[in-house]
Design an enzyme around this catalytic site. Structure first.
Site: not given
Lengths: 292, 292
Positions: A161, A225, A254
């Protein structure tokens, strides 16, 4: 950052006991008609190709649960069980991994310094290790983010991430923002890891959110995300919906930051989220079971 | 992350105008009996060897100013002019550098992604470029912090502010904490840069603060630093005094986090701080001049 032998032995014992529980849950899930049998349920959160199916079918199923075990398992498979505090101890990381195994979360999400320990504790389980990179400010150069990702993958991470260079986006230096994402994505894909791109939506205008998603998509990333959880705001339904409109059905989304209830998860999934980052995963599962 | 030609030309013009002001301030400082003539005043904040002299003489002088110009110049030379926000734009970094030149700050303190731009804008000036590393969580492995430091130095940084592995300290993995610091310090010293070690005091017990300072000293670092400014608390007089007691007179101490007034600076310097990290440097200087 190894644990001592006694702690490892204790954890192995705990985990061994819990495997039976996990197996029973998965069997129950298979019997209750989950559509994820072919990949042990992990595909719900991991396969961008299945994103639209998840939104169309999964979200409505989560909204209208058919049965407690099925819904809880499905939600668990979407959750990145997260501990990113600076002062997280090795014991706390071990506890996180234990809970992730027990409840069948998609992944644990940890800082790079804790990847090796998490990978060691989760070896042989279906729980992935996700490492954050350039976190939480996103203000390191592409080559540093790439090196950090490479090291995390070598330590055992299969998901990265990364935080975008927010300052460069604000400065309309889109070439740098895209190169930054593309460099890390390339490192991930070269090592069979997936790359999620944190846009830190709370710092952005809607126009900037759109641009960030377009750049992440153009750079070949797997997910966008919403948030780091360290910024001025977390995941919102509006941001997830906007992001889904921009990236289309191909990419994962996400939602992360401040997600603490089953109700919030349902709304975010309905808006288009395919993965949930949360430190409150265990509580969310309890609510999901209670709601059924 | 280059600025466009027009912006650079405008900045060069502004800087050229302000050099005269800076020169006049330095001349006034020399005439008022500053003890830093040999190194253009920069030693106050930079030479660990002179730390005790600064505490004994400088602090009392700052506490009882002899004249506004002298005190303002001396304080300016202790300040790392800081902008570490995730969304800091290139224009804001340029403004930071402009102010640092104008007021004669010790350094600008920026994220690694902004080092190249800052070094370009400060070329030929006595203002150092300080890059934060492993920031603000400190939760990356030693080799990642070292690589990040190396890249920042190659981009133009001569000072590195690294965050310790707080989680490892909490887990009493002192070998890892020291190796982490030593690895980055070695990279810095190999490249003639100095290394400051952020212990993030607000997350630590007093016992842990002591241990962190001992490990930083044992690892050969140049400074200990109180806080990132992103943690649950900033610099306190008590922490600085404790840190000074532990590291002795040989090391520098940087107080950072929430320092917004001249009065706070005086108290922190009196307690043992030799460098001040602040985003409010310009305001602090104005207060210093007004107080004289």
């Amino acid at each position: 950052m190894d644990l001592d032998r006694a702690t490892i032995e204790r954890l192995v014992e705990q985990i061994t006991k819990e495997v039976l529980i996990l197996l029973r849950e998965e069997e129950a899930s298979a019997q209750s008609g989950s559509e994820c049998l072919s990949c042990n349920g992990q595909c719900t959160g991991k396969c961008p190709d299945r994103t639209q199916a998840v939104i169309d079918a999964g979200a409505s199923r989560i909204g209208n649960p058919l049965g407690s075990t099925s819904v809880a398992v499905e939600i668990a498979h979407m959750i990145d069980h997260t501990l990113l505090k600076a002062d997280a101890s090795q014991e706390q990381i071990a506890q996180l991994c234990y809970e992730a195994r027990k409840h069948g979360f998609a992944a644990v999400c940890v800082n790079p310094a804790n990847v090796k320990l998490a990978a060691q504790l989760l070896k042989g389980s279906p729980v992935a290790v996700c490492a954050v990179v350039g976190f939480p400010l996103g203000a390191t150069p592409p080559e540093v983010k790439s090196y950090e990702a490479q090291q995390a993958i070598e330590d055992g991470a299969t998901e990265i991430d990364m935080v975008i260079n927010v300052g460069a986006l604000k400065s309309r230096d889109y070439e740098l923002v895209e190169r930054d994402i593309a460099t890390v994505t390339r490192t991930c894909h070269h090592n069979r890891a997936i790359c999620k791109v944190i846009i830190e939506a709370a710092l952005l205008t809607d126009e900037e959110k759109v641009k960030a998603c377009q750049l992440a998509k153009a750079a070949g990333a797997d997910y966008v995300k919403t948030s780091t959880g360290f910024g001025p705001g977390g995941a919102t339904v509006e941001d997830v919906a906007l992001m889904r409109r921009v990236v289309g059905p191909e990419m994962g989304i996400k939602a992360a930051g401040g997600i603490r209830t089953f109700e919030a998860v349902k709304q975010l999934v309905k808006a288009g989220a395919t993965r949930i980052g949360a430190s409150a995963g265990v509580k969310i599962l309890q609510e999901a079971r209670a709601a059924a």
